[in-house]
Design a protein around this motif. Structure first.
Motif, PDB file in Angstrom:
ATOM      1  N   LEU A 124     -26.798 -19.660  43.382  1.00 37.25           N
ATOM      2  CA  LEU A 124     -26.360 -19.287  42.039  1.00 37.25           C
ATOM      3  C   LEU A 124     -27.418 -19.640  41.002  1.00 37.25           C
ATOM      4  O   LEU A 124     -28.010 -20.711  41.058  1.00 37.25           O
ATOM      5  CB  LEU A 124     -25.060 -20.014  41.688  1.00 37.25           C
ATOM      6  N   SER A 125     -27.632 -18.727  40.048  1.00 36.09           N
ATOM      7  CA  SER A 125     -28.578 -19.028  38.982  1.00 36.09           C
ATOM      8  C   SER A 125     -27.851 -19.585  37.766  1.00 36.09           C
ATOM      9  O   SER A 125     -28.465 -20.144  36.873  1.00 36.09           O
ATOM     10  CB  SER A 125     -29.387 -17.797  38.597  1.00 36.09           C
ATOM     11  N   ASP A 126     -26.523 -19.422  37.738  1.00 40.06           N
ATOM     12  CA  ASP A 126     -25.726 -19.875  36.617  1.00 40.06           C
ATOM     13  C   ASP A 126     -24.333 -20.199  37.150  1.00 40.06           C
ATOM     14  O   ASP A 126     -23.981 -19.818  38.270  1.00 40.06           O
ATOM     15  CB  ASP A 126     -25.648 -18.761  35.564  1.00 40.06           C
ATOM     16  N   GLU A 127     -23.517 -20.848  36.321  1.00 37.02           N
ATOM     17  CA  GLU A 127     -22.146 -21.145  36.725  1.00 37.02           C
ATOM     18  C   GLU A 127     -21.417 -19.842  37.051  1.00 37.02           C
ATOM     19  O   GLU A 127     -21.607 -18.825  36.383  1.00 37.02           O
ATOM     20  CB  GLU A 127     -21.440 -21.862  35.572  1.00 37.02           C
ATOM     21  N   SER A 128     -20.579 -19.887  38.069  1.00 39.90           N
ATOM     22  CA  SER A 128     -19.828 -18.713  38.507  1.00 39.90           C
ATOM     23  C   SER A 128     -18.339 -19.035  38.414  1.00 39.90           C
ATOM     24  O   SER A 128     -17.912 -20.102  38.848  1.00 39.90           O
ATOM     25  CB  SER A 128     -20.212 -18.389  39.960  1.00 39.90           C
ATOM     26  N   SER A 129     -17.550 -18.118  37.848  1.00 41.30           N
ATOM     27  CA  SER A 129     -16.107 -18.348  37.709  1.00 41.30           C
ATOM     28  C   SER A 129     -15.318 -17.501  38.701  1.00 41.30           C
ATOM     29  O   SER A 129     -15.616 -16.318  38.892  1.00 41.30           O
ATOM     30  CB  SER A 129     -15.642 -17.999  36.295  1.00 41.30           C
ATOM     31  N   ILE A 130     -14.328 -18.150  39.298  1.00 37.10           N
ATOM     32  CA  ILE A 130     -13.362 -17.447  40.145  1.00 37.10           C
ATOM     33  C   ILE A 130     -12.146 -17.227  39.254  1.00 37.10           C
ATOM     34  O   ILE A 130     -11.593 -18.181  38.702  1.00 37.10           O
ATOM     35  CB  ILE A 130     -13.017 -18.289  41.389  1.00 37.10           C
ATOM     36  N   VAL A 131     -11.754 -15.962  39.075  1.00 38.47           N
ATOM     37  CA  VAL A 131     -10.794 -15.592  38.035  1.00 38.47           C
ATOM     38  C   VAL A 131      -9.583 -14.861  38.620  1.00 38.47           C
ATOM     39  O   VAL A 131      -9.715 -14.036  39.531  1.00 38.47           O
ATOM     40  CB  VAL A 131     -11.492 -14.684  36.978  1.00 38.47           C
ATOM     41  N   TRP A 132      -8.400 -15.181  38.065  1.00 36.48           N
ATOM     42  CA  TRP A 132      -7.152 -14.468  38.373  1.00 36.48           C
ATOM     43  C   TRP A 132      -7.005 -13.370  37.332  1.00 36.48           C
ATOM     44  O   TRP A 132      -7.000 -13.643  36.123  1.00 36.48           O
ATOM     45  CB  TRP A 132      -5.976 -15.435  38.288  1.00 36.48           C
ATOM     46  N   ASN A 133      -6.932 -12.106  37.769  1.00 37.60           N
ATOM     47  CA  ASN A 133      -6.826 -10.992  36.835  1.00 37.60           C
ATOM     48  C   ASN A 133      -6.059  -9.848  37.473  1.00 37.60           C
ATOM     49  O   ASN A 133      -6.449  -9.363  38.530  1.00 37.60           O
ATOM     50  CB  ASN A 133      -8.220 -10.526  36.409  1.00 37.60           C
ATOM     51  N   THR A 138     -11.059 -12.578  41.707  1.00 39.34           N
ATOM     52  CA  THR A 138     -12.433 -12.089  41.822  1.00 39.34           C
ATOM     53  C   THR A 138     -13.398 -13.212  41.466  1.00 39.34           C
ATOM     54  O   THR A 138     -13.018 -14.187  40.811  1.00 39.34           O
ATOM     55  CB  THR A 138     -12.689 -10.884  40.890  1.00 39.34           C
ATOM     56  N   GLN A 139     -14.624 -13.066  41.926  1.00 43.62           N
ATOM     57  CA  GLN A 139     -15.672 -14.015  41.553  1.00 43.62           C
ATOM     58  C   GLN A 139     -16.915 -13.234  41.166  1.00 43.62           C
ATOM     59  O   GLN A 139     -17.454 -12.479  41.967  1.00 43.62           O
ATOM     60  CB  GLN A 139     -16.000 -14.978  42.698  1.00 43.62           C
ATOM     61  N   ASP A 140     -17.347 -13.424  39.912  1.00 42.07           N
ATOM     62  CA  ASP A 140     -18.611 -12.854  39.454  1.00 42.07           C
ATOM     63  C   ASP A 140     -19.693 -13.893  39.688  1.00 42.07           C
ATOM     64  O   ASP A 140     -19.455 -15.092  39.491  1.00 42.07           O
ATOM     65  CB  ASP A 140     -18.549 -12.518  37.960  1.00 42.07           C
ATOM     66  N   MET A 141     -20.864 -13.447  40.118  1.00 46.32           N
ATOM     67  CA  MET A 141     -21.963 -14.381  40.327  1.00 46.32           C
ATOM     68  C   MET A 141     -23.295 -13.698  40.108  1.00 46.32           C
ATOM     69  O   MET A 141     -23.413 -12.483  40.286  1.00 46.32           O
ATOM     70  CB  MET A 141     -21.899 -14.992  41.733  1.00 46.32           C
ATOM     71  N   ILE A 142     -24.267 -14.504  39.709  1.00 48.31           N
ATOM     72  CA  ILE A 142     -25.653 -14.040  39.632  1.00 48.31           C
ATOM     73  C   ILE A 142     -26.439 -14.915  40.599  1.00 48.31           C
ATOM     74  O   ILE A 142     -26.451 -16.139  40.465  1.00 48.31           O
ATOM     75  CB  ILE A 142     -26.221 -14.136  38.207  1.00 48.31           C
ATOM     76  N   LEU A 143     -27.041 -14.276  41.606  1.00 45.63           N
ATOM     77  CA  LEU A 143     -27.796 -14.995  42.627  1.00 45.63           C
ATOM     78  C   LEU A 143     -29.275 -14.987  42.304  1.00 45.63           C
ATOM     79  O   LEU A 143     -29.842 -13.940  41.976  1.00 45.63           O
ATOM     80  CB  LEU A 143     -27.592 -14.345  44.002  1.00 45.63           C
ATOM     81  N   ARG A 144     -29.903 -16.144  42.409  1.00 47.71           N
ATOM     82  CA  ARG A 144     -31.355 -16.255  42.267  1.00 47.71           C
ATOM     83  C   ARG A 144     -31.950 -15.936  43.632  1.00 47.71           C
ATOM     84  O   ARG A 144     -31.553 -16.518  44.643  1.00 47.71           O
ATOM     85  CB  ARG A 144     -31.743 -17.665  41.833  1.00 47.71           C
TER      86      ARG A 144
END
Length: 172
Positions: A124-133, A138-144
């Motif tokens: 991960l390049s930044d904090e990633s949130s796992i979200v109820w929607n 879902t989990q959004d992420m940015i990978l380095r």
């Protein structure tokens, strides 16, 4: 042993950010995702180091410990494609959040269930949130990307359990 998958993991490959230059002034990038013996790839985006793919791929997950590998390549016409970096997608925190199951039904839409901090074990390049929607986690992420001078890939994970899937929770 039960050979049915636990479920299907959909990986939405959104975009590349500041990918490495592998041709004269740009690159023709595409992403390959691999889980065990399953491998899928995005389309090639020509002459773009900040490509938008917006493509979804689903993988049958039989063993949650099998690594999910993302590799970015530069498409070349006359020679072998150049590697532009790679990363492992860590889904352990995501799977733990999914196991919360029915407890999540009381949460408001858009509620972050868990935050995953970047560390030496994940890419991960930044904090990633796992979200109820809307009834989904879902989990959004940015990978380095590793093994390259620069570049990141933005993704979203989504889990599906359908007919023929064992599910994550032990059946009672």
């Amino acid at each position: 042993m039960d050979q049915r998958p636990l479920g299907l993991l959909t990986i939405h490959v959104k975009r590349g950010i500041n990918l490495a230059i592998r041709d004269a002034r740009s690159s023709d990038p595409y992403v390959v995702l691999s889980v065990g013996d399953q491998s899928l790839k995005t389309r090639v985006v020509k002459k773009n180091c900040n490509p938008t793919w917006n493509e979804e791929f689903s993988f049958a997950i039989k063993d949650p410990n099998v690594p999910i590998r993302l590799t970015v390549f530069d498409k070349d016409k006359f020679t072998g494609d150049d590697k532009m970096g790679d990363a492992n997608i860590d889904i352990q925190a995501y799977l733990e959040a999914l196991k919360m199951g029915m407890e999540l039904l009381r949460l408001p839409n858009g509620c972050a269930i868990k935050r995953v901090e970047p560390n030496r074990q994940n890419c991960l390049s930044d904090e990633s949130s796992i979200v109820w929607n809307n009834g989904k986690i879902t989990q959004d992420m940015i990978l380095r990307l590793n093994n390259v001078e620069c570049g990141e890939v933005e993704l979203m994970l989504e889990w599906h359990e359908g007919p023929g899937c064992r599910g994550l929770l032990p059946s009672s």
